[in-house]
Design a protein around this motif. Structure first.
Motif, PDB file in Angstrom:
ATOM      1  N   ARG A  92       0.835  -1.203   0.000  1.00 22.71           N
ATOM      2  CA  ARG A  92       0.000   0.000   0.000  1.00 22.71           C
ATOM      3  C   ARG A  92       0.868   1.251   0.000  1.00 22.71           C
ATOM      4  N   ASP A 114      -9.546   4.770  -0.162  1.00 19.65           N
ATOM      5  CA  ASP A 114      -9.573   3.380  -0.597  1.00 19.65           C
ATOM      6  C   ASP A 114     -10.529   3.227  -1.784  1.00 19.65           C
ATOM      7  N   GLU A 139      -8.513  12.673   9.271  1.00 20.10           N
ATOM      8  CA  GLU A 139      -9.089  11.410   8.800  1.00 20.10           C
ATOM      9  C   GLU A 139     -10.460  11.219   9.436  1.00 20.10           C
ATOM     10  N   GLN A 169     -11.404   5.640   8.831  1.00 16.32           N
ATOM     11  CA  GLN A 169     -11.870   5.417   7.476  1.00 16.32           C
ATOM     12  C   GLN A 169     -11.023   6.254   6.511  1.00 16.32           C
ATOM     13  N   THR A 170     -11.472   6.347   5.301  1.00 16.98           N
ATOM     14  CA  THR A 170     -10.890   7.262   4.318  1.00 16.98           C
ATOM     15  C   THR A 170     -12.046   8.026   3.676  1.00 16.98           C
ATOM     16  N   GLN A 172      -8.373  10.092   3.864  1.00 15.77           N
ATOM     17  CA  GLN A 172      -7.461  10.757   4.781  1.00 15.77           C
ATOM     18  C   GLN A 172      -6.809  11.891   3.998  1.00 15.77           C
ATOM     19  N   THR A 194      -0.484   0.512   7.707  1.00 17.88           N
ATOM     20  CA  THR A 194      -1.766  -0.010   7.245  1.00 17.88           C
ATOM     21  C   THR A 194      -2.731   1.109   6.857  1.00 17.88           C
ATOM     22  N   ASP A 195      -2.402   2.331   7.248  1.00 18.81           N
ATOM     23  CA  ASP A 195      -3.141   3.483   6.725  1.00 18.81           C
ATOM     24  C   ASP A 195      -2.164   4.645   6.596  1.00 18.81           C
ATOM     25  N   ASP A 196      -2.549   5.640   5.837  1.00 16.41           N
ATOM     26  CA  ASP A 196      -1.615   6.700   5.454  1.00 16.41           C
ATOM     27  C   ASP A 196      -1.293   7.646   6.604  1.00 16.41           C
ATOM     28  N   LYS A 218     -15.585  -0.733   3.911  1.00 13.92           N
ATOM     29  CA  LYS A 218     -14.607  -1.147   2.904  1.00 13.92           C
ATOM     30  C   LYS A 218     -14.956  -2.549   2.417  1.00 13.92           C
TER      31      LYS A 218
END
Length: 239
Positions: A92, A114, A139, A169-170, A172, A194-196, A218
């Motif tokens: 990712r 996402d 975010e 969530q996104t 972000q 795992t997330d930005d 998601k």
């Protein structure tokens, strides 16, 4: 700088749609091309950003072998804000990096979303953008409803206080220079994210929470497609 009306100019916000995942839990089906109420998941995701007034351009990141199919959908559905469809990487982090460094240089904010979150609302997108415009990183999130256990080797180690836990969530959304620097740092240090927002947190920058939506799910498994279909039916009934 405020214009004649006294209102501050809206920042140029580019969206990066991260859709280069492997779909390993979809039983052989590519989640971004799976049909949701007759339309591919990716199409519904892109439409949400195409129709959002705060988004100036879109970059789509997909697996290299999906470039032609994704670009074809963008043309078929007339998504005029889509600037580029670019290949992602092995992770990712690599995929988001490719997308972020493909947006226009005039972008002041970058929203990363996402590709498999097709039910995101205009309010969630706008809320995150408006908060990031003030605080540089934001975010959407919703409070966790279940009790969460920290487990190691099958044994509960800790039960965190639920009131301070949020499911993120996104999209972000970040100041463009901030997220570029954070992603470069994460790549250089080989961080597993795992997330930005984790990349931004790693350089000590604060991330603010904007209102999320329980329906902003998601698509990860076939069961998620069923749930998304039910949400769409509910929305139609409410309308």
């Amino acid at each position: 700088m405020p214009g004649r009306s006294g209102r501050k100019k809206q920042p140029f916000c580019a969206a990066v749609i991260a859709a280069a995942g492997s779909s390993v839990r979809m039983r052989g089906q590519n989640k971004i091309f799976a049909l949701l109420d007759g339309e591919p998941v990716l199409v519904r995701t892109l439409r949400a950003f195409e129709e959002n007034a705060a988004i100036a351009e879109i970059v789509v990141v997909v697996q290299r072998e999906e470039l032609e199919e994704a670009a074809g959908l963008c043309r078929e559905y007339g998504f005029g804000k889509v600037k580029l469809v670019v290949p992602g990487g092995r992770t990712r982090l690599e995929s988001v990096y490719a997308g972020v460094f493909s947006v226009s240089k005039k972008a002041e904010l970058i929203a990363i979303h996402d590709g498999a979150r097709p039910l995101v609302t205009d309010a969630v997108i706008t809320g995150a953008i408006e908060l990031a415009a003030v605080h540089h990183a934001a975010e959407p999130a919703v409070p966790v409803k279940d009790t969460i256990k920290k487990v190691r080797r099958g044994v509960v180690e800790e039960t965190p206080e639920r009131s301070v836990l949020y499911a993120v969530q996104t999209p972000q959304v970040f100041d463009a220079d901030l997220i570029k620097g954070a992603l470069q740092n994460a790549l250089d240090r080989k961080l597993e994210i795992t997330d930005d927002c984790m990349a931004v947190e790693a350089i000590g920058a604060a991330v603010w929470i904007s209102p999320g939506d329980d329906e902003n799910i998601k698509i990860t498994t076939p069961a998620d497609l069923v749930a998304a279909q039910a949400i769409l039916r509910s929305r139609k009934e409410r309308d």
